[in-house]
Design a protein around this motif. Sequence first.
Motif, mmCIF file in Angstrom:
data_model
loop_
_atom_site.group_PDB
_atom_site.id
_atom_site.type_symbol
_atom_site.label_atom_id
_atom_site.label_comp_id
_atom_site.label_asym_id
_atom_site.label_seq_id
_atom_site.Cartn_x
_atom_site.Cartn_y
_atom_site.Cartn_z
ATOM 1 N N SER A 436 6.705 -3.670 -1.654
ATOM 2 C CA SER A 436 5.851 -4.794 -1.322
ATOM 3 C C SER A 436 4.737 -4.376 -0.363
ATOM 4 O O SER A 436 3.576 -4.769 -0.521
ATOM 5 N N ILE A 437 5.085 -3.558 0.607
ATOM 6 C CA ILE A 437 4.071 -3.091 1.561
ATOM 7 C C ILE A 437 3.082 -2.153 0.866
ATOM 8 O O ILE A 437 1.866 -2.270 1.027
ATOM 9 N N ARG A 438 3.630 -1.264 0.027
ATOM 10 C CA ARG A 438 2.769 -0.292 -0.659
ATOM 11 C C ARG A 438 1.736 -0.983 -1.558
ATOM 12 O O ARG A 438 0.572 -0.602 -1.609
ATOM 13 N N LEU A 439 2.180 -2.010 -2.287
ATOM 14 C CA LEU A 439 1.275 -2.675 -3.238
ATOM 15 C C LEU A 439 0.699 -3.966 -2.662
ATOM 16 O O LEU A 439 0.133 -4.782 -3.380
ATOM 17 N N GLY A 440 0.866 -4.129 -1.356
ATOM 18 C CA GLY A 440 0.637 -5.426 -0.733
ATOM 19 C C GLY A 440 -0.795 -5.920 -0.658
ATOM 20 O O GLY A 440 -1.027 -7.122 -0.543
ATOM 21 N N ASP A 441 -1.758 -5.015 -0.690
ATOM 22 C CA ASP A 441 -3.156 -5.465 -0.577
ATOM 23 C C ASP A 441 -3.441 -6.501 -1.669
ATOM 24 O O ASP A 441 -3.301 -6.217 -2.859
ATOM 25 N N ILE A 442 -3.828 -7.697 -1.262
ATOM 26 C CA ILE A 442 -3.898 -8.812 -2.213
ATOM 27 C C ILE A 442 -4.970 -8.561 -3.274
ATOM 28 O O ILE A 442 -4.816 -8.949 -4.443
ATOM 29 N N LYS A 443 -6.036 -7.866 -2.887
ATOM 30 C CA LYS A 443 -7.088 -7.568 -3.858
ATOM 31 C C LYS A 443 -6.529 -6.657 -4.962
ATOM 32 O O LYS A 443 -6.756 -6.858 -6.151
#
Lengths: 551, 172
Positions: A436-443
């Motif tokens: 979740s943190i790794r892919l977390g960037d909302i863009k």
Amino acid sequence: MYRYDEFDATFVSERVDQFRDQVARRVKGDLTEEQFRPLRLMNGLYLQLHAYMLRVAVPYGTLNSKQMHKLAYIADKFDRGYGHFTTRQNIQYNWPKLPDVPDILEHLAEVEMHAIQTSGNCIRNVTADQWSGVAADEVEDPRPYAELMRQWSSLHPEFSFLPRKFKIAVTGDKADRAAIAYHDIGLRLKKNAAGEVGFEIFVGGGMGRTPMIAARVRDWLPKSELLGYLEAVMRVYNLNGRRDNKYKARIKILVHELGAEEFTRQVEEEYARLDAPQGLPSDQELERIAAYFAPPAYEDLAENDAVHTQHLVDNKDFAEWVERNVAPHKITGYAIVNISLKPVGGVPGDATSGQMHAIADMAEKMSLDEIRVTHEQNLVLPNVRKHDLFAVWQELKEHKLADANLGLATDIISCPGLDYCGLATARSIPISQDISIRLGDIKRQRDIGDLKIKISGCINACGHHHAGHIGILGLEKRGVEYYQITLGGSGDETASIGQIIGPGFSSETVTDAVETIVDTYMDLRKSGETFLEAYRRVGAEPFKEAVYATH
Amino acid sequence: MPLIRDGKIVEDIWVSLDDEAELPEQGDVILSLDRLKKEANAIQTRSGRTGVVLENDVDEEDVETYLPHIELIALTFPAFTDGRAYSQARQLRTKLGFEGELRATGNVLADQATFLCRVGFDSFEVDNDQSIDVWNKALRSMSVAYQRGYDGEQATRESGPLSQDKAHTSLA
């Protein structure tokens, strides 16, 4: 929504007393743990790694504000201030003490709730599409029948000691948000050629170590005959399901070993000789239940709300949240709000008592007093006026509940795993947090688009990894956790079982592997193609090549 | 092993007969299904009553032809979590119309009492030291039930207004 009458209230309160007595006999030593175990399980009480865990039923995922306030109260008074919403639309408390459990059940009974049959080898809490009754394209609201099944399955004299647990899911829509193909019995309301609504019936789906997609045993059954047909299915299973090996005891194995055709023949034979009307509810009873699910007092609204439209223009964050988390409602001027319980880096499905109280307040003020729990471990405010969406969003933001990630890479399903569960072979929550943190960037998430990542901490597959577009299964070898990755699973109306791509990964490298898979998809996708569509077009090969070349 | 019937511990007048033992002319005996099949003619002429014990994997239709001469059927619970005998009992009562004594044997616990009664059992060989009071209390613990078409003292929705002491009076 359904309300208890004197009959239901008596049933639940006597059940609490019965369990209080069983706990007292256990504490006194009159019941051995072996004798007590199946009894406590039938009341949702597990013995976990560190403590007892109580699983409270949220029948077909529907709650009112009073009930949600009570769940928050229990979290504060008897637990550590939070609860965990599960893939079966229930809520789990991780730290109750055994002598407190009867009191907790009494509190639940006050708000017409219980923990009956949330575990054990019996018919579990019936689940349903979380948008039942409000989805724009629904055939019919399945909840009156879910409630009928809740009642029928509660302390069933014949089917309470089955070979193994038994899960029923129901949907009233073509789009399957309830994963019915992965259930022991999956039900879908549909119209026959004459335009009458009835049930299409699937049997023998499941996850675990032998994932199976359910077989269709009936194309159409009159709604009023549902309980009779279920009785026939249950009897064939109760008598013939395997009891020699718990890993082969689910109905899916029976269906598989007999073959769907022979299984169906046996069920139909049993059904034909049933004295059906004897076991069926009267028309008045069906009407009595259905009346509770009559649409609430919707206002007569216009399709568009000027204030709402203006907010969409003025506030990009709000507009993005609406785009991802708000769905069309069947009533003009209303919307379905999906609340993500998946903050980046958080524990999927966890909610604090403060958040629960806040959601209950919002439901009361702005969702006609209704809340739903989803099998993807999120919550729903099903009846929000478009006019109120901005206010709801602001309130959600204040309680850190406004993540605009519904259906995106960080909307991860995860079981509790080795952090809590006595069956787990590996941790799952920390892996989901890491991804979740790794892919977390909302863009980046929005760019990736629809993606279901599902993580289980053992072969039992409570995290639904078989149905994940990217599935992760935590295992253990010689004391070291490792993670298998499957691709291409789906729990929707195009259900499929994910396929293992190759050797597993360590807890340190599994997130890298997931990121590589996602990046590979981004490189090969055609315009507008989702991850699942792309996978179904190209197969596993490009992903394998990328993952095993770099790791 | 105490035998419970009608809410009381009663003397068991039935004798379980080994397959090798001679079939007596008098007295109430319980036979295995194999023995019953072999003695199908003999049991029709003896003066004592005949019963049969059915294993969990027996198809109830296997016993159908003998039913007119049988006055007791014992069904077994190898473990109290093994629920096959509930469906067997249900089939015997409803599908085959068996009206004799239906006995639960094996691992039988008070906590199963209401379930057992509702599928049609009427006598219970309990293999543990739970007292008759615990049994009767368990039996009275629920006064209502949701499933239609099953026996028992519990009120169902269709059985009319709730009678709060229905279970109590009927068992007193």
